[in-house]
Write a protein that holds these residues in place. Structure first.
Motif, PDB file in Angstrom:
ATOM      1  N   ASN A   3       0.843  -1.185   0.000  1.00  9.53           N
ATOM      2  CA  ASN A   3       0.000   0.000   0.000  1.00  9.53           C
ATOM      3  C   ASN A   3       0.884   1.243   0.000  1.00  9.53           C
ATOM      4  O   ASN A   3       2.028   1.207   0.447  1.00  9.53           O
ATOM      5  N   MET A   4       0.335   2.350  -0.478  1.00  6.24           N
ATOM      6  CA  MET A   4       1.123   3.572  -0.546  1.00  6.24           C
ATOM      7  C   MET A   4       1.409   4.091   0.857  1.00  6.24           C
ATOM      8  O   MET A   4       0.488   4.462   1.576  1.00  6.24           O
ATOM      9  N   PRO A   5       2.684   4.125   1.267  1.00  7.05           N
ATOM     10  CA  PRO A   5       3.011   4.696   2.575  1.00  7.05           C
ATOM     11  C   PRO A   5       2.580   6.162   2.632  1.00  7.05           C
ATOM     12  O   PRO A   5       2.740   6.907   1.660  1.00  7.05           O
ATOM     13  N   GLN A   6       2.059   6.574   3.784  1.00  3.46           N
ATOM     14  CA  GLN A   6       1.452   7.898   3.874  1.00  3.46           C
ATOM     15  C   GLN A   6       2.477   9.026   3.831  1.00  3.46           C
ATOM     16  O   GLN A   6       2.147  10.152   3.465  1.00  3.46           O
ATOM     17  N   LEU A   7       3.705   8.744   4.209  1.00  2.49           N
ATOM     18  CA  LEU A   7       4.749   9.757   4.105  1.00  2.49           C
ATOM     19  C   LEU A   7       5.822   9.254   3.153  1.00  2.49           C
ATOM     20  O   LEU A   7       6.418   8.197   3.386  1.00  2.49           O
ATOM     21  N   GLY A   8       5.996   9.985   2.057  1.00  2.00           N
ATOM     22  CA  GLY A   8       6.951   9.576   1.038  1.00  2.00           C
ATOM     23  C   GLY A   8       8.050  10.592   0.845  1.00  2.00           C
ATOM     24  O   GLY A   8       8.074  11.649   1.496  1.00  2.00           O
ATOM     25  N   LEU A   9       8.940  10.278  -0.071  1.00  2.00           N
ATOM     26  CA  LEU A   9      10.085  11.137  -0.363  1.00  2.00           C
ATOM     27  C   LEU A   9       9.919  11.738  -1.749  1.00  2.00           C
ATOM     28  O   LEU A   9       9.933  11.016  -2.755  1.00  2.00           O
ATOM     29  N   GLY A  10       9.744  13.051  -1.809  1.00  2.00           N
ATOM     30  CA  GLY A  10       9.649  13.735  -3.082  1.00  2.00           C
ATOM     31  C   GLY A  10      11.027  13.985  -3.667  1.00  2.00           C
ATOM     32  O   GLY A  10      12.009  14.125  -2.929  1.00  2.00           O
ATOM     33  N   THR A  11      11.114  14.058  -4.996  1.00  2.06           N
ATOM     34  CA  THR A  11      12.413  14.245  -5.654  1.00  2.06           C
ATOM     35  C   THR A  11      12.393  15.366  -6.684  1.00  2.06           C
ATOM     36  O   THR A  11      13.321  15.493  -7.491  1.00  2.06           O
ATOM     37  N   PHE A  12      11.376  16.195  -6.674  1.00  5.59           N
ATOM     38  CA  PHE A  12      11.274  17.313  -7.610  1.00  5.59           C
ATOM     39  C   PHE A  12      12.496  18.216  -7.459  1.00  5.59           C
ATOM     40  O   PHE A  12      12.899  18.568  -6.351  1.00  5.59           O
ATOM     41  N   ARG A  13      13.092  18.591  -8.576  1.00  4.18           N
ATOM     42  CA  ARG A  13      14.243  19.492  -8.652  1.00  4.18           C
ATOM     43  C   ARG A  13      15.553  18.872  -8.154  1.00  4.18           C
ATOM     44  O   ARG A  13      16.542  19.576  -8.019  1.00  4.18           O
TER      45      ARG A  13
END
Length: 267
Positions: A3-13
Motif C-alpha cells: 500500500n502507498m506509505p502515507q509519508l513519502g520522499l519527493g524528488t522534484f528538482r
C-alpha cells in the motif's frame, strides 16, 4: 501488494548525486515511498539508488508520472516502459497522469484508457492523476471509475488547502497526495505553526506535515539533508489537538505556488 506509505520522499528538482544521496539516505532512514516523474529528469539517478539498496523491491512503493508529451495512446505505454528501464524496475507501484493535457489537446479518455491498459499489462500496479480539477476528475471517473483512481496528487499546504477538490475526492474515495507540503519553506516562518511547534518541541515543518497526515493525506516532502529527512519522517509520530488542527485550517489563503502556463483553470 504494498500500500502507498502515507509519508513519502519527493524528488522534484533533485538530480544527479543530490537525488541519489537523498533517496539512498531516505531508504536507510526508513522511507519506503519514492515519488518521481518523467519530467524531473532523475529517474535514472533514482534507479541507481534503488539498484544499490538492500531494501527488498516488494517493500518499496515507487511512483512516476506521465509527462504532457506522452499522453497520447501511442506514446504513453512506450514512455512508461522507458521509465521502468531508467528506474531499473519491472513495474512501478503507481503511475499518474502528471497534468491534464493543455487545452485538453489529447482527449482525457485516451490517456486514461492507455494508462489502464498499462496497468493491465503489469507495468504499474496502480494508476492515478495529478493536478486534476473537479472537472477533470469527473471525466477520469467516467472512463475508469473512481475505485481505479488511487490518488490525485495536488498542491496542498496550510496556505492552500484546496478544499473544493479534496472534498470532492473524499466523496468518491480518492486519496489526496499533497505536494509542496512545506510551501517552499514558508511554513517555517508562520507564527501559528511556530507556536504549535514550540508547544510540542518540534519544528514547524513537522507540524505542517503532521496536519496533513492527520487529515488522511499522503505527503511527499523532499530534502537533501539527512537531519531534515529524519525530521520529516518523525512527523508521523506527532499528534495535534483539535484546536491546533482548527488553527492550521484557518491559515488557508489560497496561496498557490505552482501554476505553469499549461495549468488547467483551477477550482
Amino acid at each position: 501488494m504494498q500500500n502507498m506509505p502515507q509519508l513519502g520522499l519527493g524528488t522534484f528538482r533533485l538530480k544527479g548525486e543530490a537525488v541519489i544521496e537523498s533517496v539512498s539516505t531516505g531508504l536507510e532512514l526508513g522511507y519506503r515511498h519514492i515519488d518521481t516523474a518523467q519530467i524531473y529528469g532523475n529517474e535514472a539517478d533514482i534507479g541507481q539508488a534503488l539498484a544499490a539498496t538492500r531494501v527488498a523491491r516488494d517493500d518499496l512503493f515507487v511512483t512516476t508520472k506521465i509527462w504532457l508529451a506522452n499522453l497520447d495512446r501511442a506514446t504513453l505505454r512506450s514512455s512508461l516502459e522507458a521509465s521502468l528501464g531508467a528506474l531499473q524496475v519491472d513495474h512501478v507501484d503507481l503511475t499518474l497522469i502528471h497534468w491534464p493535457a493543455k487545452d485538453d489537446g489529447v482527449p482525457l479518455r485516451e490517456s486514461m484508457e492507455a494508462l489502464a491498459e498499462a496497468q493491465s499489462a503489469g507495468l504499474t500496479r496502480q494508476i492515478g492523476v495529478s493536478n486534476f480539477t473537479i472537472g477533470h476528475l469527473k471525466q477520469a471517473i467516467d472512463v475508469v471509475g473512481a475505485k481505479a483512481i488511487a490518488t490525485n496528487q495536488i498542491e496542498v499546504h496550510p496556505f492552500l488547502q484546496n478544499r473544493k477538490v479534496t472534498d470532492f475526492m473524499a466523496g468518491h474515495g480518492i486519496a489526496v497526495t499533497g505536494y509542496m507540503p512545506l510551501a517552499y519553506g514558508k511554513v517555517l516562518e508562520d507564527p501559528v505553526l511556530q507556536q504549535i511547534a514550540t508547544a510540542h518541541g518540534v519544528s514547524p515543518a513537522q507540524v505542517a506535515l503532521a496536519w496533513q497526515l492527520q487529515l488522511g493525506h499522503t505527503v511527499i516532502p523532499s530534502s537533501t539533508r539527512r537531519e531534515n529527512l529524519a525530521s520529516n519522517l518523525a512527523a508521523r509520530d506527532l499528534k495535534l489537538t483539535d484546536a491546533e488542527m482548527a488553527a492550521i485550517a484557518a491559515l488557508d489563503r489560497g496561496e498557490r505556488l505552482v501554476s505553469p502556463d499549461f495549468a488547467p483553470q483551477w477550482d
